[in-house]
Design a protein around this motif. Structure first.
Motif, PDB file in Angstrom:
ATOM      1  N   HIS A 166       0.677  -1.211   0.022  1.00  0.00           N
ATOM      2  CA  HIS A 166       0.133   0.093  -0.025  1.00  0.00           C
ATOM      3  C   HIS A 166       0.997   1.270  -0.058  1.00  0.00           C
ATOM      4  N   HIS A 167       0.681   2.207  -1.067  1.00  0.00           N
ATOM      5  CA  HIS A 167       1.288   3.440  -1.179  1.00  0.00           C
ATOM      6  C   HIS A 167       0.629   4.538  -1.263  1.00  0.00           C
ATOM      7  N   LYS A 171      -1.868   6.663   3.607  1.00  0.00           N
ATOM      8  CA  LYS A 171      -2.982   6.545   2.957  1.00  0.00           C
ATOM      9  C   LYS A 171      -3.898   5.591   3.589  1.00  0.00           C
ATOM     10  N   GLU A 231       7.719   1.052   2.856  1.00  0.00           N
ATOM     11  CA  GLU A 231       7.007   0.938   1.448  1.00  0.00           C
ATOM     12  C   GLU A 231       7.664   0.280   0.730  1.00  0.00           C
ATOM     13  N   ARG A 234       7.963  -0.170  -5.964  1.00  0.00           N
ATOM     14  CA  ARG A 234       7.148  -0.716  -6.820  1.00  0.00           C
ATOM     15  C   ARG A 234       8.047  -1.791  -7.724  1.00  0.00           C
ATOM     16  N   TYR A 258      -2.538  -4.451  -6.468  1.00  0.00           N
ATOM     17  CA  TYR A 258      -2.016  -2.971  -5.291  1.00  0.00           C
ATOM     18  C   TYR A 258      -1.882  -1.980  -6.293  1.00  0.00           C
ATOM     19  N   ASN A 262      -3.541   1.429  -5.134  1.00  0.00           N
ATOM     20  CA  ASN A 262      -2.806   2.689  -5.006  1.00  0.00           C
ATOM     21  C   ASN A 262      -3.317   3.804  -5.861  1.00  0.00           C
TER      22      ASN A 262
END
Length: 304
Positions: A166-167, A171, A231, A234, A258, A262
């Protein structure tokens, strides 16, 4: 007869137990006989079925008043999406051929999207395949299950770092306890009022949305140590997932999911969904996971 597929799972066993407490006859559908022992103890009839086997699925729904259907992603399959599509086809064909009065399908937030959401795209297919069935149909769309974090809790406890896809970490995202999903599923199956629309779409998430920072703080408080949310870049997702034993096809489903999360595409469809909220907090779910892990470690230690 209320037929519960996936009755040995985190959602299904709660639904089965709730229906038994309400005095209903329950046929608990499991894949292996040993999974039915605890369900038989509460008075469930046990049926063995493989969702890839049309004959066993057809037999499991025979004489059903209501069916709770779950098509899980087969994690061990090299091509889990193809296998899940076959499960959906088998289940939908069986229900079309012998429709019960009520069908409740366990689905996901974001299932309204036909593409671009990884695993959730398969739940769109499930809803599409079930829509023509001549039954009172409910899609119960759940937010991300809190229990999913169990996969990375051992890493977090060992290293003090909680990896997150989760980025950004700040958030807030919706999440829900499997127990609350199971209880609501049973409630909806027991609701015999005529439906205003079919399919009926109901969403469920916890009372409070959380961030990865919140998840790390919650785990740290329970474990009495500092846990830092991390985090995962990616570009490292695929390697991390492959390292965890996921096939290339499975990893792609996760990364696509994901990416959609995001981008803000995985959420409740407010225009058509009846919104419900579960009462179970993240702390309660994590405490249960940690307690079970401690019990397992103690048993393993005694066996050595």
């Amino acid at each position: 007869m209320f037929v519960i597929f996936g009755a040995a799972g985190n959602v299904g066993r709660v639904s089965a137990a709730a229906l038994r407490r309400a005095g209903r006859e329950v046929r608990a559908v499991v894949r292996h006989a040993r999974q039915g022992d605890a369900l038989a103890e509460i008075g469930c009839e046990i049926a063995i079925a493989d969702l890839l086997d049309p004959a066993s699925v057809a037999q499991a729904i025979e004489g059903a008043y209501a069916v709770q259907i779950l098509c899980p992603l087969p994690h061990a399959d090299a091509d889990p999406a193809t296998a899940m599509r076959r499960m959906i086809d088998v289940s939908a064909n069986a229900l079309r051929a012998n429709p019960p009065q009520r069908v409740l399908a366990l689905s996901d937030y974001g299932a309204e999207h036909p593409s671009g959401t990884g695993i959730t795209t398969l739940f769109h297919l499930l809803e599409t395949q079930l829509a023509p069935i001549d039954s009172q149909l409910t899609f119960l769309r759940a937010a991300e299950h809190m229990h999913n974090w169990a996969r990375v809790l051992p890493i977090a406890l060992a290293r003090g770092v909680l990896p997150s896809l989760h980025h950004p970490l700040s958030k807030l995202f919706p999440t829900v306890a499997a127990e609350d999903v199971g209880l609501l599923a049973a409630e909806l199956l027991l609701d015999d009022r005529p439906a205003k629309v079919s399919p009926r779409v109901v969403s469920i998430e916890g009372e409070t949305r959380v961030s990865p920072f919140d998840v790390a703080r919650t785990l740290g408080a329970l474990a009495h140590r500092q846990i830092t949310a991390y985090e995962v870049p990616r570009g490292e997702w695929a390697a991390m997932l492959h390292g965890a034993g996921l096939s290339e096809n499975h990893a792609r489903l996760i990364t696509d999911l994901y990416d959609a999360h995001n981008a803000g595409r995985i959420d409740v469809e407010t225009e058509i969904s009846e919104r419900r909220y579960g009462a179970t907090a993240l702390e309660s779910v994590f405490a249960s996971i940690l307690a079970r892990a401690a019990e397992t470690s103690a048993v393993n230690a005694d066996a050595r």
